[in-house]
Write an enzyme that holds these catalytic residues in place. Structure first.
Site, mmCIF file in Angstrom:
data_model
loop_
_atom_site.group_PDB
_atom_site.id
_atom_site.type_symbol
_atom_site.label_atom_id
_atom_site.label_comp_id
_atom_site.label_asym_id
_atom_site.label_seq_id
_atom_site.Cartn_x
_atom_site.Cartn_y
_atom_site.Cartn_z
ATOM 1 C CG ASP A 7 -6.162 -3.241 -4.044
ATOM 2 O OD1 ASP A 7 -6.818 -2.252 -3.029
ATOM 3 O OD2 ASP A 7 -5.071 -3.480 -3.924
ATOM 4 C CB SER B 4 -1.036 -0.063 1.404
ATOM 5 O OG SER B 4 -1.994 0.992 1.032
ATOM 6 C CG HIS C 33 -5.431 -2.645 0.118
ATOM 7 N ND1 HIS C 33 -4.622 -2.239 -1.025
ATOM 8 C CD2 HIS C 33 -5.006 -1.777 1.164
ATOM 9 C CE1 HIS C 33 -3.562 -1.585 -0.480
ATOM 10 N NE2 HIS C 33 -3.940 -1.339 0.728
#
Length: 251
Positions: free
Chosen positions: A208, A131, A232
């Site tokens: 995601d 991320s 994610h």
């Protein structure tokens, strides 16, 4: 008459093989354009322990979490890396201030890498990020010249070209930097996105939900792996993808 192996030897081999298969065959989405897959380990029941060891596991690995994350995000990843031959003493998690400034966070990563090198005696480390950790890593690699200290970089759902999801937290400098089109994004994406002799790879997915657009993770010049469907946060527990990353770094 054929000589039989001692029961203790048979038991050790069986235990080691079963443990390796447990992680490699865990249910998860696989990368569509990766040559090595976890399914290849499913047939190792009759193999020796040496047959399933990665190529090289002496490189220290530095894990860089995402926005609001911390070292605990990497518990599963570290377990997978140990299963693939890494010593726990060569696995490190870098923590930073998610609400501060990613330039400061990247400078902290530079110091952290130098400390890891001094502690382990290694000339280079590998970096695995997730991320917003992609922004911290890319600034370190490109702007601070960190690529000379890094053999491999693996970006998992990295916000490497920004994400519109950051609009939810624009009161923080880090989120302003993470928004597509920011001066920070422009700085780390202009010119060569994969500088130096470092080997770069990314893992991203249309499922995601946080990196928007999901293709933001891809880096020009990297091996970019499209995972069929993974969330994610789900990436952090995806033992198939994490196993692929361990083997990428071991190659």
């Amino acid at each position: 008459m054929r000589r039989r192996l001692p029961r203790r030897v048979i038991g050790v081999l069986a235990t080691a093989t079963a443990a390796f298969t447990l992680f490699s065959a865990a249910p998860s989405a696989g990368a569509a354009d990766i040559a090595t897959t976890a399914s290849s380990t499913a047939s190792t029941a009759g193999a020796t322990v040496a047959d399933v060891q990665p190529l090289a596991t002496g490189t220290p690995v530095v894990f860089v979490h995402g926005y609001t994350g911390n070292a605990s995000n990497w518990v599963t990843a570290m377990g997978v890396f140990q299963l693939n031959g890494w010593s726990s003493s060569n696995l490190f998690a870098y923590e930073y201030n998610s609400y501060g400034n990613n330039i400061t966070n990247a400078q902290g990563l530079a110091s952290f890498v130098n400390n890891v090198k001094a502690r382990t005696g290694a000339s280079k480390v590998a970096i695995v990020n997730h991320s917003m950790g992609g922004l911290v890593s890319q600034y370190y690699m490109k702007v601070l010249g960190g690529n000379s200290n890094v053999s491999h970089l693996a970006s998992i759902a990295g916000a490497n070209h920004g994400t519109t999801f950051a609009s939810a937290c624009l009161i923080y400098t880090t989120c302003q930097q993470m928004y597509p089109g920011s001066s920070f994004i422009s700085q780390i994406t202009s010119g060569d996105e994969t500088p130096g002799s470092t080997r770069y790879a990314s893992w991203y997915s249309a499922c995601d939900g946080v990196i928007i657009p999901y293709t933001s993770t891809r880096l020009d010049g990297a091996t970019n792996n499209n995972v069929l469907c993974q969330t994610h946060i789900g990436f952090l527990a995806d033992t198939v993808v994490l196993g692929q990353i361990a083997r990428f770094i071991a190659s």
